[in-house]
Design an enzyme around this catalytic site. Structure first.
Site, PDB file in Angstrom:
ATOM      1  N   TYR A 131       0.873  -1.456   0.114  1.00  0.00           N
ATOM      2  CA  TYR A 131       0.079  -0.212   0.063  1.00  0.00           C
ATOM      3  C   TYR A 131       0.949   1.460   0.266  1.00  0.00           C
ATOM      4  O   TYR A 131       0.381   2.376  -0.012  1.00  0.00           O
ATOM      5  CB  TYR A 131      -1.048   0.192   1.207  1.00  0.00           C
ATOM      6  CG  TYR A 131      -2.188  -0.991   1.140  1.00  0.00           C
ATOM      7  CD1 TYR A 131      -2.213  -2.323   0.936  1.00  0.00           C
ATOM      8  CD2 TYR A 131      -3.285  -0.206   0.826  1.00  0.00           C
ATOM      9  CE1 TYR A 131      -3.068  -2.897   0.815  1.00  0.00           C
ATOM     10  CE2 TYR A 131      -4.342  -0.945   0.361  1.00  0.00           C
ATOM     11  CZ  TYR A 131      -4.429  -2.405   0.545  1.00  0.00           C
ATOM     12  OH  TYR A 131      -5.478  -3.315   0.316  1.00  0.00           O
ATOM     13  N   LYS A 182       3.378 -15.355   3.174  1.00  0.00           N
ATOM     14  CA  LYS A 182       3.847 -16.087   2.151  1.00  0.00           C
ATOM     15  C   LYS A 182       5.272 -16.049   2.075  1.00  0.00           C
ATOM     16  O   LYS A 182       5.778 -15.885   1.004  1.00  0.00           O
ATOM     17  CB  LYS A 182       2.948 -15.422   0.757  1.00  0.00           C
ATOM     18  CG  LYS A 182       2.966 -16.148  -0.357  1.00  0.00           C
ATOM     19  CD  LYS A 182       2.283 -17.489  -0.350  1.00  0.00           C
ATOM     20  CE  LYS A 182       2.435 -18.273  -1.661  1.00  0.00           C
ATOM     21  NZ  LYS A 182       2.030 -19.596  -1.371  1.00  0.00           N
ATOM     22  N   ASP A 215      -2.486 -18.793   1.780  1.00  0.00           N
ATOM     23  CA  ASP A 215      -3.423 -19.626   0.919  1.00  0.00           C
ATOM     24  C   ASP A 215      -4.143 -20.605   1.751  1.00  0.00           C
ATOM     25  O   ASP A 215      -5.294 -20.807   1.657  1.00  0.00           O
ATOM     26  CB  ASP A 215      -2.465 -19.979  -0.241  1.00  0.00           C
ATOM     27  CG  ASP A 215      -1.101 -20.773  -0.121  1.00  0.00           C
ATOM     28  OD1 ASP A 215      -0.699 -20.824   1.022  1.00  0.00           O
ATOM     29  OD2 ASP A 215      -0.762 -21.418  -0.917  1.00  0.00           O
ATOM     30  N   ASP A 239      -6.439  -7.202   3.882  1.00  0.00           N
ATOM     31  CA  ASP A 239      -7.538  -6.728   3.148  1.00  0.00           C
ATOM     32  C   ASP A 239      -8.278  -8.084   2.776  1.00  0.00           C
ATOM     33  O   ASP A 239      -9.819  -7.986   2.697  1.00  0.00           O
ATOM     34  CB  ASP A 239      -6.944  -5.781   1.949  1.00  0.00           C
ATOM     35  CG  ASP A 239      -8.201  -5.402   1.049  1.00  0.00           C
ATOM     36  OD1 ASP A 239      -9.276  -4.954   1.681  1.00  0.00           O
ATOM     37  OD2 ASP A 239      -8.203  -5.263  -0.137  1.00  0.00           O
ATOM     38  N   ASP A 243     -12.651  -9.549   3.514  1.00  0.00           N
ATOM     39  CA  ASP A 243     -13.599  -9.810   2.830  1.00  0.00           C
ATOM     40  C   ASP A 243     -14.259 -11.078   2.981  1.00  0.00           C
ATOM     41  O   ASP A 243     -15.613 -11.299   3.156  1.00  0.00           O
ATOM     42  CB  ASP A 243     -13.481  -9.430   1.529  1.00  0.00           C
ATOM     43  CG  ASP A 243     -13.771  -8.113   1.317  1.00  0.00           C
ATOM     44  OD1 ASP A 243     -13.494  -7.272   2.133  1.00  0.00           O
ATOM     45  OD2 ASP A 243     -13.871  -7.818  -0.084  1.00  0.00           O
TER      46      ASP A 243
HETATM   47  C1  IPM Z   1     -10.736  -1.771   2.660  1.00  0.00           C
HETATM   48  C2  IPM Z   1     -10.642  -1.201   1.137  1.00  0.00           C
HETATM   49  C3  IPM Z   1      -9.356  -0.474   0.811  1.00  0.00           C
HETATM   50  C4  IPM Z   1      -8.178  -1.194   1.435  1.00  0.00           C
HETATM   51  C5  IPM Z   1      -9.466   0.146  -0.475  1.00  0.00           C
HETATM   52  C6  IPM Z   1     -10.491   1.151  -0.618  1.00  0.00           C
HETATM   53  C7  IPM Z   1      -8.274   0.966  -0.785  1.00  0.00           C
HETATM   54  O1  IPM Z   1     -10.636  -2.257   0.507  1.00  0.00           O
HETATM   55  O2  IPM Z   1     -10.619  -0.822   3.574  1.00  0.00           O
HETATM   56  O3  IPM Z   1     -10.664  -2.743   3.008  1.00  0.00           O
HETATM   57  O4  IPM Z   1      -7.574  -2.095   0.411  1.00  0.00           O
HETATM   58  O5  IPM Z   1      -7.617  -1.094   2.257  1.00  0.00           O
HETATM   59 MN    MN Z   2     -11.037  -4.226   1.544  1.00  0.00          MN
END
Ligand code: IPM
Ligand code: MN
Ligand code: NAD
Length: 344
Positions: A131, A182, A215, A239, A243
């Site tokens: 990042y 990794k 993984d 990140d 999700d």
């Molecule tokens: C999150 C989002 C951000 C990230 C994006 C919008 C840059 O996906 O906060 O999880 O990757 O950190």
């Molecule tokens: Mn995210």
């Protein structure tokens, strides 16, 4: 004295879900909320992503609550980079705290899994990794293009997030910390994670410290999430797996997060984005934003109020007084009302 909270609704459904979280905070009381207009509309009108003194402005608040940033009218989303990633970097919010907790068995997408199986936290390193934006493109837009995107790992950066994970586990009476990297492929950067984890785990003999390649960890999150209590990993992997964590809780609309620098102004936001297809339709689930506000209350020392908000969310979820993404029939505002009803 009332704590001061900066609210950045941002874009798309961010505006709608943050409005619900702000109303919850109004009911809880004792906070002064101040809205900041930064986002795609503001950028398109003024050319400003975040004003030059924007990060200093944010530092003067006790906490920051964000909706989401990202808008198809801003190709490249430089406003999101400056506001969201910029704040993480400039305020040095090195801990991305993402609890994953299932509130009702019915919401779990996994067969035969219950609330007992989905209850862990992810600590995502939040100030380095890929990042940092270091890299470049050579001969762009040609068939000879070379694109380089560097991943930065520093001893200090890795050490402080891994230590935070162990400290959190110890403070909460948790006994399992899993570090995921990794290092089998990323033999330089992630060798550093291996070294730091090895060093720190010997300082926490009461904690069962394990390692997984990312993984394999992604696979186990789906196959057997009950084995995890605390996961610590880098910025990008964190990140992605959060999700998955959102999905385990019933969907991205359920997931909350805090961007922390212990002792300093921290920023709270739902894990989801601005979901352009849902924006303006009063369908977005406000729970991720409301639980992020609860994390904020907790961090501000308002533990009782945080727990009260969490209980009100749980009650609404279990009563089915929720939005369509998690099986209800309410709109965003009505789902917010249902949670506030439980607070009164
Ligand atoms: C999150 C989002 C951000 C990230 C994006 C919008 C840059 O996906 O906060 O999880 O990757 O950190
Ligand atoms: Mn995210
Ligand atoms: P997203 O999280 O916005 O949406 C993905 C899908 O998840 C949606 O289409 C929807 O089906 C579901 N979803 C997400 N939040 C929901 C909610 N509250 N209620 C119900 N359903 C919900 O991810 P995306 O589509 O990849 O990204 C859209 C924009 O948001 C992009 O510009 C992206 O960069 C940005 N983004 C911002 C943040 C942030 O501000 N923290 C986080 C992720 C993505």
């Amino acid at each position: 004295m009332a704590k001061r909270v900066a609210i950045i609704p941002g874009d798309g459904i961010g505006k709608e879900v943050v409005a619900e979280a702000a109303r919850v905070l109004d009911v809880v009381g004792g906070l002064e909320l101040e809205h900041l207009p930064w986002g795609a509309d503001y950028f398109l009108q003024t050319g400003i992503t975040i004003p030059p003194d924007g990060y200093d402005t944010l530092r003067q608040f006790d906490a920051i609550l964000v909706g989401a940033l990202g808008d198809p009218r801003v190709p490249g989303n430089q406003h999101a980079r400056d506001i969201l990633l910029g704040t993480r970097f400039e305020l040095d919010l090195y801990v991305n705290y993402r609890p994953v907790r299932l509130l009702d068995d019915r919401l779990c997408p996994l067969k035969n899994r219950t609330r007992a199986d989905v209850n862990f936290v992810v600590f995502r390193e939040n100030t380095e990794g890929v990042y940092v934006g270091i890299g470049g493109r050579f001969k762009p837009n040609t068939d000879d293009e070379v694109a380089v995107q560097e991943e930065v790992n520093t001893y200090k950066g890795v050490h402080r997030i891994v230590r935070h994970a162990f400290e959190f586990a110890t403070a909460r009476g948790l006994t399992r910390v899993c570090m995921a990297d990794k290092s089998n492929a990323m033999t330089h950067g992630h060798a550093l994670w291996q070294r730091v984890f090895g060093e720190l785990k010997s300082q926490y003999p009461g904690v069962q410290a394990t390692h997984m390649y990312i993984d394999a960890l992604a696979m186990f999150l789906v196959q057997n999430p009950g084995q995890f209590e605390v996961i610590v990993t880098n910025n990008l992997f964190g990140d992605i797996i959060t999700d998955i964590g959102g999905a385990l809780q019933g969907g991205l609309g359920m997931a909350a997060s805090g961007n922390l620098h212990p002792g300093r102004t921290s920023m709270f936001e739902p894990v989801h984005g601005s979901a352009p297809p849902l924006a303006g339709k009063n369908v977005a689930n406000p729970i991720g934003a409301i639980l992020s506000a609860a994390l904020m209350l907790e961090t501000l020392g308002r533990t009782e109020d945080a727990a009260r908000v969490e209980r009100a969310v749980e009650r609404a979820v279990q009563a089915g007084e929720v939005t369509q993404d998690i099986g209800g029939s309410l709109g965003t505002t009505q789902a917010g009302d249902a949670i506030r009803k439980g607070l009164e």
